[in-house]
Scaffold this active site. Structure first.
Site, mmCIF file in Angstrom:
data_model
loop_
_atom_site.group_PDB
_atom_site.id
_atom_site.type_symbol
_atom_site.label_atom_id
_atom_site.label_comp_id
_atom_site.label_asym_id
_atom_site.label_seq_id
_atom_site.Cartn_x
_atom_site.Cartn_y
_atom_site.Cartn_z
ATOM 1 N N GLY C 11 0.806 -1.234 0.000
ATOM 2 C CA GLY C 11 0.000 0.000 0.000
ATOM 3 C C GLY C 11 0.826 1.265 0.000
ATOM 4 O O GLY C 11 0.523 2.204 0.739
ATOM 5 N N HIS C 156 -12.374 18.477 18.458
ATOM 6 C CA HIS C 156 -12.004 18.215 17.070
ATOM 7 C C HIS C 156 -12.385 19.411 16.183
ATOM 8 O O HIS C 156 -13.169 20.263 16.591
ATOM 9 C CB HIS C 156 -12.713 16.956 16.552
ATOM 10 C CG HIS C 156 -12.092 15.681 17.048
ATOM 11 N ND1 HIS C 156 -12.397 15.142 18.282
ATOM 12 C CD2 HIS C 156 -11.164 14.853 16.489
ATOM 13 C CE1 HIS C 156 -11.693 14.021 18.446
ATOM 14 N NE2 HIS C 156 -10.932 13.824 17.373
ATOM 15 N N HIS C 157 -11.843 19.426 14.978
ATOM 16 C CA HIS C 157 -12.213 20.392 13.939
ATOM 17 C C HIS C 157 -13.720 20.311 13.690
ATOM 18 O O HIS C 157 -14.358 19.303 13.991
ATOM 19 C CB HIS C 157 -11.454 20.047 12.663
ATOM 20 C CG HIS C 157 -11.670 18.631 12.222
ATOM 21 N ND1 HIS C 157 -12.727 18.273 11.423
ATOM 22 C CD2 HIS C 157 -10.996 17.491 12.513
ATOM 23 C CE1 HIS C 157 -12.688 16.971 11.222
ATOM 24 N NE2 HIS C 157 -11.641 16.462 11.880
ATOM 25 N N LYS C 160 -16.042 17.439 11.619
ATOM 26 C CA LYS C 160 -16.309 16.082 12.115
ATOM 27 C C LYS C 160 -17.811 15.892 12.281
ATOM 28 O O LYS C 160 -18.500 16.758 12.805
ATOM 29 C CB LYS C 160 -15.608 15.885 13.456
ATOM 30 C CG LYS C 160 -15.597 14.448 13.949
ATOM 31 C CD LYS C 160 -14.708 14.280 15.162
ATOM 32 C CE LYS C 160 -14.742 12.846 15.662
ATOM 33 N NZ LYS C 160 -14.182 11.895 14.689
#
Lengths: 267, 267, 267, 267
Positions: C11, C156-157, C160
């Site tokens: 990956g 959080h920002h 979210k």
């Protein structure tokens, strides 16, 4: 409805300049009419790979840009030398400059102020566009009048060379201007390991933390028996400057005079 | 149902002792059977004006207290000299001691441990009853294995004489035991005001803040690119020690052996 | 001297994968022997424009990679389906896998554990590589045994969607496992504005702050009369996961068994 | 040299009053000339066991106190009813009042203002003497003009009944006055546990934490992409109000007019 503001940006390929282009792109009432750059004369912004997809002509000669474009505001994010040249020209053309530099001499500032007055053209010169930092310093100064006991802790990444940070020293100076000088801490206080009490500045202390994981943070704490008051500013990237640029542009458009420092635009 | 624990308290009139009396008074399964004090022989606790309204006899001779009272636990909050005498006697009488001191000598500790083993009588000696502080130090030590970049900031009232605090130095020692030694900060870092980077301890830094309004606070911050982990303990009064005393009493009653330090009672 | 660890990365073009390539590039004792990718068979990593300048062959067929390369460790940062296939093959080839996913089924986990046991090949499966977050949760669980009064604040920002965050709920579950259930706050407490006291989880509270300027932060605060203990984790970017990947690789190389969760690698 | 200020204190035996006596005792340029109390007429402060050792007469009739004593300032820490009576009398006698109450009616305030104007006698009425809290609210209001994204977290001991606290609601009101109304958070944000996002107030959020170990703390956080600005006030005991009382006394002595609210004394 907010009226559209036509903008010339000088320095579009710098780190701050590229952020400013993005700011213009996503702000509805901002319109880019052209750029001043030391390369790429005659091209459009969208022709430059690293820049946003905006169609606006690039000029290497500032005077041509001001002659040919119908602009309200110049955003200059170049360097003191080029910036002074551009700013001077802008005022002559009644284009309001927003300039991000602390590098102009006293003489240059005086000239720009006179030119602004004569032409009744607003201008904002801002050494620091971080509105949060500007407010932190201002609140600290206001609090220091009533709370003379204060300490500053600033925290940065561990690649920073100087301690304390420039912002911490600036804050300390602003506090000193209003604070009744006194030596804090117990008179017989002693350090069992040297340096524990930090750097002394006019009787109060500054502490510098350096750790990976921090970018830039500062806390200013005031203490009085039974209470503490703390002002903390944390900034993460240069993107945080863009709200200051936007604010300055929106203010300068209404102004006919000269302002130095973002704090003087804030009531 | 929790079984009642019969307690002798030594030092009831000291600051910690008085808090311990209040603890016993409000804890349902704690029962005060008597006190050891250097004054007031033959009186009851409730006869002393400054003490809670508990009916329990006071002894100036420890040996009499242990002979006459049927106790499970001794809580000793006196001083190292008296405390050693009381603790020794308690073990001989199969009364489990909980002692709050860091003042015993290595030799005394060895003797007490042997006596505890011989008599199969549990004993807890705790230099620090603040469970939050004990956990803060423990977590700091655990984190330091994986996050070698660390700084300690301790904040106290401005009447404190020594910097850094004893707890900060203890925490630093515990971190040092597990941390891979390295010099933190940029190798060419420089202080433009002396002391800004704080006290150095094995390559990391300790900062001491002294302001009115603080009582006792410590933050231990670990940093790694992109993240920080911070452990903060704040204590306000000696009342905060009482949950540690209660915890120790509830543990010692189940123990047949010797434990030094509250941290060794916590899994 | 630390021995070189030969690594296959699956990956490489994903967000995490690209960070992992940079990690390998700057870590002296890590050596990339090849990549597994669903495109670019036969090319080298350095041929792909967005990837670091490392010379290592790319395989679209995992089995070929394991047959042809001499690897110690597989780092798999793909998705559950591909990841399971790669991990299974790695164990068969005695290559130790470090897998970052929470998406394996119980059955898949059982199979991988058996295979690891049979082949005596260590494997680490980590739903969360953020070591700071793992420690925050672990410390919270430890503290909750002694401090049953707790609240969680996560920040959080403002993009979210869900509140509370997954990490907050995971932390709450871990606290619940050890905490003596009790309803916190005053029994007659009332909200004059609905929601003020936050989300209830088993008698304690979780608060979700959403503001631009935050990325991901959580503080878990424990209170007792006279003291508070707070554990705060703040993470800024996916780079913060790479120290967890590095740690897992350095651990798995010494292991012959199966471990689920980074917390079980930490003492 | 600071000139001595002669003070009458009304309400010396209340919690605040007793602290005010201690304030007067330790402040060099403060001099207690007498007290107004509903008991103990004719005694001296030092005759009352619970009060400091100050020699100053006690009056149960306010009018007698103002007739007989030569005072500059009245500090009134009684209740709205008695306080209004005392304050009114003080103004008539050209004694400047400092009154700590939020309980006066609009009509009473108007009367006091008129009386102050007529007699050219300064008066300070302060619903809140905590200078730190006053500054926190003021800074929050200033910041909200430039940072419309804001959340309030207030933390109190777990015996508090109402959530959010009065200070949090007052702060929210002051923010609302200047903030451009907008609904914060993602439009499709959802609570997986009800209440996680806190109390809504005009589109922004307030969170109330209740834990033993806290006394009274509030943090107001402003966020913008890339930066946060946080103002935190923490107060521990009623002692924290005394610096506000001292400040008000030192201001009122220079004033000929009426001021409501400590914030209006601060530039």
């Amino acid at each position: 409805m907010t009226e559209t503001i036509n903008i010339i940006l000088a320095g579009p390929r710098g780190k701050m300049g590229t952020e400013a282009l993005k700011l213009i792109e996503r702000t509805d009432h901002f319109n880019l009419v052209g750029c001043i750059d030391r390369k790429h004369n005659g091209l459009s912004v969208k022709d430059i790979e690293s820049l946003p997809n905006l169609d606006a002509p690039i000029y290497t000669e500032s005077s041509e840009a001001f002659d040919e474009l119908n602009a309200d505001v110049l955003i200059d994010l170049t360097n003191p030398e080029v910036g002074y040249h551009n700013t001077h020209l802008a005022l002559l053309h009644h284009v309001r400059p927003v300039v991000g530099t602390s590098g102009f001499s006293e003489e240059q500032l005086t000239t720009l102020k006179q030119l602004s007055d004569e032409n009744q053209t607003g201008i904002v010169i801002a050494p620091n566009f971080a509105m949060g930092a500007v407010l932190m310093m201002r609140f600290s100064q206001m609090a220091a009048k009533y709370f003379p006991n204060v300490e500053i802790i600033e925290k940065h990444h561990d690649q920073k060379l100087d301690a304390p940070s420039g912002t911490a020293v600036k804050t300390a100076q602003m506090i000193q201007e209003v604070r009744q000088t006194e030596q804090q801490g117990h008179p017989e206080e002693k350090e069992t390991i040297e340096g524990a009490r930090g750097a002394e500045y006019d009787g109060f202390r500054i502490h510098s933390v350096r750790l990976p994981g921090y970018i830039a943070e500062q806390e200013v704490t005031f203490g009085q028996t039974g209470q503490t008051l703390k002002i903390t500013h944390s900034s993460m990237d240069r993107y945080s400057f863009m709200s200051g640029v936007q604010f300055a542009v929106e203010q300068v458009i209404e102004m006919d005079d000269y302002v130095y420092g973002l704090e003087n635009l804030m009531e």
